[in-house]
Design a protein around this motif. Structure first.
Motif, short mmCIF file in Angstrom:
data_model
loop_
_atom_site.label_atom_id
_atom_site.label_comp_id
_atom_site.label_asym_id
_atom_site.label_seq_id
_atom_site.Cartn_x
_atom_site.Cartn_y
_atom_site.Cartn_z
N ALA A 13 36.76 32.18 38.29
CA ALA A 13 37.84 33.15 38.51
C ALA A 13 38.98 32.57 39.34
O ALA A 13 39.92 33.29 39.69
N GLU A 14 38.91 31.28 39.66
CA GLU A 14 39.99 30.66 40.44
C GLU A 14 41.20 30.40 39.54
O GLU A 14 41.05 30.15 38.35
N PRO A 15 42.41 30.45 40.09
CA PRO A 15 43.61 30.27 39.27
C PRO A 15 43.69 28.88 38.64
O PRO A 15 43.48 27.87 39.32
N LEU A 16 43.98 28.85 37.35
CA LEU A 16 44.22 27.62 36.60
C LEU A 16 45.45 27.83 35.73
O LEU A 16 45.97 28.94 35.62
N ARG A 31 46.06 36.88 24.19
CA ARG A 31 46.29 37.29 25.56
C ARG A 31 44.96 37.63 26.23
O ARG A 31 44.06 38.21 25.60
N ALA A 32 44.84 37.30 27.49
CA ALA A 32 43.57 37.38 28.18
C ALA A 32 43.04 38.81 28.27
O ALA A 32 41.83 39.03 28.22
N GLN A 33 43.93 39.79 28.39
CA GLN A 33 43.47 41.15 28.64
C GLN A 33 42.78 41.77 27.42
O GLN A 33 42.08 42.77 27.55
N ASN A 34 42.93 41.17 26.23
CA ASN A 34 42.24 41.68 25.04
C ASN A 34 41.01 40.85 24.70
O ASN A 34 40.43 41.02 23.64
N PHE A 35 40.62 39.98 25.61
CA PHE A 35 39.43 39.15 25.43
C PHE A 35 38.24 39.87 26.06
O PHE A 35 38.24 40.19 27.24
N GLY A 36 37.22 40.14 25.24
CA GLY A 36 36.07 40.87 25.74
C GLY A 36 35.43 40.22 26.95
O GLY A 36 34.95 40.90 27.86
N LEU A 37 35.41 38.87 27.00
CA LEU A 37 34.80 38.16 28.13
C LEU A 37 35.50 38.47 29.44
O LEU A 37 34.91 38.30 30.52
N ASN A 38 36.76 38.92 29.37
CA ASN A 38 37.52 39.21 30.58
C ASN A 38 37.43 40.66 31.02
O ASN A 38 38.21 41.12 31.85
N GLY A 39 36.48 41.41 30.42
CA GLY A 39 36.28 42.80 30.83
C GLY A 39 37.05 43.81 30.02
O GLY A 39 37.13 44.98 30.42
N TYR A 40 37.61 43.41 28.87
CA TYR A 40 38.31 44.35 27.99
C TYR A 40 37.34 45.43 27.53
O TYR A 40 36.15 45.18 27.31
N ALA A 41 37.83 46.66 27.40
CA ALA A 41 36.96 47.78 27.05
C ALA A 41 36.28 47.58 25.70
O ALA A 41 35.17 48.06 25.49
N ARG A 42 36.95 46.88 24.78
CA ARG A 42 36.36 46.60 23.47
C ARG A 42 35.65 45.24 23.49
O ARG A 42 36.11 44.29 24.13
N SER A 46 38.84 33.08 33.79
CA SER A 46 39.51 34.37 33.61
C SER A 46 40.93 34.43 34.15
O SER A 46 41.65 35.39 33.85
N GLN A 47 41.37 33.43 34.91
CA GLN A 47 42.70 33.50 35.53
C GLN A 47 43.51 32.25 35.18
O GLN A 47 43.71 31.37 35.99
N VAL A 48 43.96 32.19 33.93
CA VAL A 48 44.67 31.02 33.43
C VAL A 48 46.08 31.43 33.01
O VAL A 48 46.26 32.45 32.34
N ARG A 49 47.06 30.64 33.39
CA ARG A 49 48.45 30.91 33.08
C ARG A 49 49.01 29.87 32.12
O ARG A 49 48.72 28.69 32.22
#
Length: 539
Positions: free
Chosen positions: A502-505, A231-242, A261-264
Motif C-alpha cells: 500500500a506504499e505509494p509507487l 483505473r484503480a478504483q474499479n479493480f476488485g483487488l482494490n476494494g471495489y464493491a464489484r 494499491s497506490q500507484v500513479r
C-alpha cells in the motif's frame, strides 16, 4: 469575412466554454460580464489570427480548417469534457483508424454542422481575393493592428474579473476554441517534432547481466503487461464493491500474487505514459516529455537478454522501435479478432512459437516479453469484452457515452476490467506451466498506462492536463506475480512485499524495478526507485 468569422467562432464555437462559465455560480450580472469580456477577447484574438492568413488562396482553406477544428473541439468538450492541450493534440496525431472509428457518431456530424456548416457555406460563396501585393499587405496590417489594439483595450477593461477567473479555474484556458488547438499545434511543432528528429541518447552502455546468470538452471522469463485505460478504483483487488477481478483474487489467495494499491501514472494518455513508463527519467526529470534517449528495452537488449513486444493497441509510441515487435492485427486470429479488431487474448495465441523465433543465444540467457493491451480503451468499452464474458448487464453499446445511463456505462467499463482479469489469468497459467515444466523462472508485472473518467464531474475518457486531472485518470492498478524459482534467484520475500503493497509507487519505479528483478547491472539503475529492492536480499 474576418470579423464575421471571428465573432462566429468566439460565440458559437465556444458554447461549451460559456456553458461552463454559466455553471460557476455567482450573480447573473457577474456571469454575463465574464462571458462578454472573454467573448470580446476571443473575437479580437481570432480576428488577429485570421488577418495573418488573409491572402489569396490561403484565407479560405485556413478559415475552413479552423471552423472544422472548432466544431470537433466543441463536440468533444460537450460530450466528454475533453480539452485540447499540446499532449492531447500529439496523442490525436497518433490516433489510428480503429480509434477514429470508435469516435464517429451522428452527434459528431451534428456538432460539425452546427459550428461549421453555415459559415463554411458563406465563406465559399464569397468571391475570391483578386488583389495582393502591397495593397494586400497594407490592408492586412491595418486589420491586424486594429484587432491587436482592441484586444489590448478589452484585456485592460476586463482584467480584474478574467484574471481571477483564470486563476481559480485553470481548465478554462484549454477551452478557448479554436485558439487552444492553434497553441497546441505551435507547441508540438516547436517542441515535440524537433526532439523526435534528433538521434536518441544512449542509455546503460555499461549494462551487463549479474551473478544470478552464472551457471543458471533455467533462464528467467518476465512478462510485462501494459494495461490500457484501467483505473484503480474499479479493480476488485482494490476494494471495489464489484468483484471485477475474481481470477486475480484467486492467485492472490494462493500466495504468489501481490497487489500494489497506490500507484500513479506518469500521464493521462498513452502517448505520454507509455514512453514515460519505460524511460530512465522520472516524471519530475522530464520523463513525460518526448523521448530524447533510449529506454528500458534498449538496456535489457544491450545486456544480452531477448526482448519481444506484442502490441494489441495503436502502437508502442516509439518504445519498441529497436527491439523485435509484432502486432496482432498483422496476422489476426479469426476467433479472437472479429471485425479486424483483436481481443487481448490474441496476444497469447502461438506465444511459444513466437518465443522460439527469438535469437537462441539471447533466449538462453533470459526473456522480457511485453504485451500492450487494448484493455479498457474507450469509448467503445463494450467491444473490449466478448459476448460470453460480460458479467455486468445491461451495458452501454454506444460510443456517445452521455446518451447511456450511468449504470450501463459503468457496466460496459467493468466488463472490460473483468476481461482484463480473464486475460491476466490465462497469462499466469501459461507462465505457471512453463515454470512447472522447468523451462523458465517466470514472473508477471501488470500496470495500466492511465485511468479513465466515467462521467464524474462531467468528464469522460481521459487526457485532461495532468495538473488538472482527477484521481480517476491518474490512479492505476498494478499487480505482480513471481514463481518460486524467480523469487529465489531475486531473493524476494512475498511477506515483505505484501506488507509494503500500500506504499505509494508510480510509473517512475518501473524502469528500475525491472532492471533489478532481471539482475541487469548498470549505473543508470537507481536502487531507491526499485519497488522490489526493500524486499530483496539481492539488493
Amino acid at each position: 469575412m474576418v470579423w464575421g468569422l471571428a465573432l462566429w467562432l468566439a460565440l458559437v464555437g465556444n458554447l461549451p466554454l460559456w456553458q461552463r462559465i454559466q455553471g460557476l455560480g455567482g450573480s447573473l450580472g457577474y456571469r454575463v460580464a465574464l462571458i462578454a469580456g472573454l467573448g470580446a477577447l476571443l473575437t479580437c484574438a481570432i480576428a488577429a489570427l485570421l488577418w495573418l492568413f488573409a491572402w489569396p488562396r490561403v484565407f479560405r482553406p485556413v478559415a475552413s480548417l479552423l471552423l472544422v477544428v472548432a466544431g470537433a473541439n466543441s463536440y468533444f468538450m460537450w460530450r466528454y469534457g475533453v480539452v485540447m492541450d499540446p499532449t492531447m493534440l500529439a496523442s490525436t496525431l497518433h490516433t489510428d483508424v480503429r480509434e477514429v472509428r470508435d469516435l464517429m457518431s451522428w452527434s459528431l456530424l451534428g456538432a460539425l454542422l452546427l459550428v461549421a456548416g453555415l459559415p463554411l457555406w458563406a465563406l465559399w460563396r464569397q468571391p475570391r481575393f483578386l488583389h495582393g501585393g502591397w495593397r494586400r499587405v497594407g490592408h492586412n496590417a491595418a486589420g491586424l493592428l486594429a484587432a491587436v489594439a482592441l484586444l489590448v483595450f478589452t484585456a485592460l477593461m476586463s482584467y480584474q474579473g478574467l484574471a481571477s477567473l483564470m486563476r481559480n479555474h485553470k481548465d478554462l484556458r484549454y477551452m478557448a476554441n479554436p485558439l487552444n488547438s492553434v497553441y497546441a499545434a505551435t507547441w508540438v511543432a516547436a517542441e515535440r517534432l524537433p526532439r523526435q528528429a534528433k538521434p536518441l541518447l544512449p542509455v546503460g552502455e555499461d549494462a551487463r547481466l549479474g551473478a544470478s546468470y552464472d551457471h543458471q538452471a533455467r533462464p528467467p522469463l518476465l512478462l510485462l503487461v501494459i494495461g490500457e485505460t484501467a483505473r484503480a478504483q474499479n479493480f476488485g483487488l482494490n476494494g471495489y464493491a464489484r468483484d471485477t477481478t475474481p481470477a486475480l483474487a484467486r492467485w492472490r489467495a494462493g500466495g504468489d500474487l501481490v497487489n500494489f494499491s497506490q500507484v500513479r501514472s506518469c500521464g493521462t494518455n498513452t502517448l505520454v505514459s507509455v514512453p514515460c513508463l519505460f524511460s530512465p527519467l522520472s516524471r519530475a526529470q522530464g520523463g513525460d516529455q518526448p523521448a530524447d534517449r533510449e529506454n528500458l528495452l534498449d538496456v535489457l537488449q544491450r545486456a544480452g537478454l531477448a526482448v519481444l513486444w506484442i502490441d494489441n493497441q495503436a502502437g508502442c509510441k516509439g518504445v519498441c522501435n529497436r527491439v523485435p515487435h509484432v502486432y496482432t492485427n498483422e496476422q489476426p486470429v479469426p476467433a479472437l479478432c472479429p471485425g479486424g479488431e483483436c481481443l487481448d487474448a490474441a496476444m497469447l495465441d502461438g506465444l511459444d512459437a513466437r518465443l522460439e523465433a527469438l535469437d537462441p543465444a539471447r533466449r538462453a540467457r533470459g526473456v522480457v516479453l511485453v504485451m500492450h493491451q487494448m484493455g479498457s480503451h474507450g469509448p467503445a468499452y463494450a467491444a473490449r469484452s466478448p459476448d460470453g464474458a460480460k458479467p455486468f448487464l445491461p451495458e452501454c453499446r454506444s460510443n456517445a457515452l452521455p446518451e447511456c445511463s450511468q449504470q450501463e456505462l459503468v457496466n460496459a467499463y467493468d466488463n472490460s476490467i473483468a476481461y482484463t482479469d480473464r486475460f491476466l489469468d490465462q497469462a499466469l497459467q501459461w507462465l505457471s506451466a512453463r515454470a512447472a515444466q522447468g523451462r523458465n523462472d517466470t514472473g508477471l508485472v501488470y500496470v495500466s498506462d492511465h485511468g479513465e473518467s466515467l462521467g464524474e464531474n462531467g468528464l469522460y475518457l481521459h487526457g485532461v492536463p495532468y495538473a488538472l486531472a482527477p484521481d480517476q485518470q491518474t490512479h492505476v492498478p498494478m499487480v505482480a506475480w513471481f514463481s518460486s524459482g524467480l523469487r529465489q534467484r531475486a531473493g524476494l520475500s512475498l511477506d515483505c512485499l505484501r506488507a509494503r503493497s500500500a506504499e505509494p509507487l508510480s510509473h517512475d519505479n518501473v524502469f528500475h524495478t525491472v532492471l533489478g528483478l532481471m539482475d541487469v547491472r548498470t549505473r543508470v539503475r537507481e536502487p531507491a526507485l526499485d519497488a522490489l529492492a526493500p524486499c530483496s536480499s539481492a539488493g
